[in-house]
Design a protein around this motif. Structure first.
Motif, PDB file in Angstrom:
ATOM      1  N   HIS A 194     -14.899 -10.395   3.236  1.00  0.00           N
ATOM      2  CA  HIS A 194     -14.034  -8.709   2.898  1.00  0.00           C
ATOM      3  C   HIS A 194     -13.654  -8.703   1.605  1.00  0.00           C
ATOM      4  CE1 HIS A 194     -11.920  -5.256   3.375  1.00  0.00           C
ATOM      5  NE2 HIS A 194     -12.266  -5.245   4.811  1.00  0.00           N
ATOM      6  N   TYR A 209      -9.703  -1.137  -2.426  1.00  0.00           N
ATOM      7  CA  TYR A 209      -9.077  -1.954  -1.078  1.00  0.00           C
ATOM      8  C   TYR A 209      -8.164  -2.986  -1.543  1.00  0.00           C
ATOM      9  CZ  TYR A 209     -13.258  -0.678   1.750  1.00  0.00           C
ATOM     10  OH  TYR A 209     -14.063   0.173   2.462  1.00  0.00           O
ATOM     11  N   GLU A 210      -7.015  -2.628  -0.814  1.00  0.00           N
ATOM     12  CA  GLU A 210      -5.684  -3.930  -1.075  1.00  0.00           C
ATOM     13  C   GLU A 210      -5.474  -4.557   0.152  1.00  0.00           C
ATOM     14  OE1 GLU A 210      -2.372  -1.654  -2.418  1.00  0.00           O
ATOM     15  OE2 GLU A 210      -1.046  -3.162  -1.471  1.00  0.00           O
ATOM     16  N   ALA A 223       0.781  -1.136  -0.033  1.00  0.00           N
ATOM     17  CA  ALA A 223       0.033   0.014  -0.099  1.00  0.00           C
ATOM     18  C   ALA A 223       0.782   1.222  -0.001  1.00  0.00           C
ATOM     19  CB  ALA A 223      -1.118  -0.057   1.099  1.00  0.00           C
ATOM     20  N   ALA A 277      -6.436  -0.109   7.446  1.00  0.00           N
ATOM     21  CA  ALA A 277      -7.894   0.632   7.169  1.00  0.00           C
ATOM     22  C   ALA A 277      -8.906  -0.123   6.600  1.00  0.00           C
ATOM     23  CB  ALA A 277      -7.620   1.946   6.606  1.00  0.00           C
ATOM     24  N   GLY A 278      -8.982  -1.545   7.126  1.00  0.00           N
ATOM     25  CA  GLY A 278      -9.942  -2.387   6.612  1.00  0.00           C
ATOM     26  C   GLY A 278     -11.187  -1.878   7.097  1.00  0.00           C
ATOM     27  N   TRP A 336      -4.336   7.595   0.467  1.00  0.00           N
ATOM     28  CA  TRP A 336      -4.468   6.208   1.447  1.00  0.00           C
ATOM     29  C   TRP A 336      -4.959   6.748   2.585  1.00  0.00           C
ATOM     30  CZ3 TRP A 336      -3.768   1.622  -0.523  1.00  0.00           C
ATOM     31  CH2 TRP A 336      -2.953   1.451  -1.413  1.00  0.00           C
ATOM     32  N   VAL A 337      -6.144   6.148   3.029  1.00  0.00           N
ATOM     33  CA  VAL A 337      -6.942   6.668   4.438  1.00  0.00           C
ATOM     34  C   VAL A 337      -5.780   6.386   5.707  1.00  0.00           C
ATOM     35  CG1 VAL A 337      -8.898   5.717   5.650  1.00  0.00           C
ATOM     36  CG2 VAL A 337      -9.157   5.900   3.217  1.00  0.00           C
ATOM     37  N   SER A 376     -18.101  -3.347   1.207  1.00  0.00           N
ATOM     38  CA  SER A 376     -16.700  -3.966   1.556  1.00  0.00           C
ATOM     39  C   SER A 376     -16.546  -5.000   2.364  1.00  0.00           C
ATOM     40  CB  SER A 376     -15.965  -2.579   2.075  1.00  0.00           C
ATOM     41  OG  SER A 376     -16.690  -2.076   2.883  1.00  0.00           O
ATOM     42  N   VAL A 430      -5.197  -4.662   5.752  1.00  0.00           N
ATOM     43  CA  VAL A 430      -6.001  -4.365   4.265  1.00  0.00           C
ATOM     44  C   VAL A 430      -6.002  -2.578   4.643  1.00  0.00           C
ATOM     45  CG1 VAL A 430      -8.473  -3.869   3.544  1.00  0.00           C
ATOM     46  CG2 VAL A 430      -7.677  -6.184   4.267  1.00  0.00           C
ATOM     47  N   TRP A 431      -5.843  -2.156   3.379  1.00  0.00           N
ATOM     48  CA  TRP A 431      -5.850  -0.792   3.039  1.00  0.00           C
ATOM     49  C   TRP A 431      -6.605  -0.364   2.257  1.00  0.00           C
ATOM     50  CZ3 TRP A 431      -1.823  -4.368   3.273  1.00  0.00           C
ATOM     51  CH2 TRP A 431      -1.096  -4.442   4.375  1.00  0.00           C
ATOM     52  N   LYS A 432      -6.929   1.235   2.296  1.00  0.00           N
ATOM     53  CA  LYS A 432      -7.950   1.824   1.450  1.00  0.00           C
ATOM     54  C   LYS A 432      -7.229   2.987   0.859  1.00  0.00           C
ATOM     55  CE  LYS A 432     -11.299   2.362   4.818  1.00  0.00           C
ATOM     56  NZ  LYS A 432     -12.422   1.986   5.780  1.00  0.00           N
ATOM     57  N   HIS A 433      -7.364   2.955  -0.548  1.00  0.00           N
ATOM     58  CA  HIS A 433      -6.925   4.011  -1.447  1.00  0.00           C
ATOM     59  C   HIS A 433      -8.297   4.725  -1.732  1.00  0.00           C
ATOM     60  CE1 HIS A 433      -4.160   5.740  -4.607  1.00  0.00           C
ATOM     61  NE2 HIS A 433      -3.866   6.362  -3.385  1.00  0.00           N
TER      62      HIS A 433
END
Lengths: 81, 166
Positions: free
Chosen positions: B91, B60-61, A9, A79-80, B145-146, B102, B132-135
């Motif tokens: 997820h 989401y990654e 990320a 940040a899931g 990126w959040v 999501s 998990v990451w959110k763009h």
């Protein structure tokens, strides 16, 4: 010894690559790897001094010892959901 | 939904990280039992704004191999709190549009208190522990990126949480 380093990320964006094969001295720890990478300078000095790191998909502390073939992942704050 | 009276419980709880659309009915169908009086479904969805700015979508990654293990561990912990193994969590990763699901969390138990507790436990632990990451994509074209929660190895206390690992 060879280890595979992954950047996820925001860290991937920061260093400009998703993965890197590194050759480290026997006995190196996760903390040694972080210091070694940051000392390579830009762009790796953009990684934090104390990032969360997973060794073979489990979170570990900096004193965790590395072995040949390990997968070391640098994980930004999550940040899931 | 029909009462799944004869379901085998061997494979519970069930979790998955998926890259296609989540079907909430399918998640719900994985829980529920004739002994359960409470069946609860939580959906996390992509909202159209953040901090007052309009958002057009979210990518989401996941660090998928690790995330699959962490999600299963969270679901098993939730099942222990719930008192039944009937927990299902899915997820999603990839590009999501506004309003898309999501994360879906299904739980069921004889009584509602434990169902609400277990469902809440799953979403809070996901936010704390799942890799998990959110763009976030803003209307107008920029993205970021959040900001998230720093991960901490199991057993580390508040001091390590503040400082990360050394």
């Amino acid at each position: 010894m060879q280890v595979r380093t992954l950047f996820l990320a925001a860290y991937r964006d920061a260093v400009g690559t998703p993965a890197l094969e590194l050759d480290l001295p026997e006995g190196a720890t996760v903390g040694d790897l972080v210091v070694y990478l940051r000392r390579r300078g830009a762009p790796f000095d953009r990684l934090p001094e104390a990032p969360a790191v997973a060794l073979n998909r489990t979170l570990v502390r900096g004193d965790a010892a590395l072995a040949a073939g390990d997968e070391v992942a640098f994980l930004p704050p999550v940040a899931g959901g | 939904m029909t009462a799944p009276a004869e379901r085998s419980e061997d494979a519970f709880p069930r979790t998955a990280i998926v890259s296609s659309a989540i079907d909430p009915a399918a998640v719900l169908a994985r829980v529920g039992h004739r002994s359960d009086g409470s069946v609860l479904l939580f959906l996390g969805t992509v909202r159209d704004h953040t901090d007052g700015r309009p958002v057009s979508g979210m990518t989401y990654e996941a660090y998928e191999m690790m995330a699959a293990n962490v999600l299963q561990a969270i679901a098993e912990e939730a099942a222990a709190r719930l008192g039944t193994p009937r927990v299902a969590v899915v997820h999603r990763v990839g590009e999501l549009a506004i309003g898309e699901v999501s994360v879906a969390i299904g739980v069921s138990s004889p009584h509602r208190d434990r169902a609400y507790d277990a469902s809440r436990y799953v979403i809070e632990e996901i936010k704390r522990r799942l890799p998990v990451w959110k763009h976030e994509h803003f209307v107008g074209g920029d993205a970021r990126w959040v900001e998230g929660e720093p991960l901490v190895p199991v057993g580390e206390g508040a001091a390590q949480r503040a400082g990360g690992i050394r």
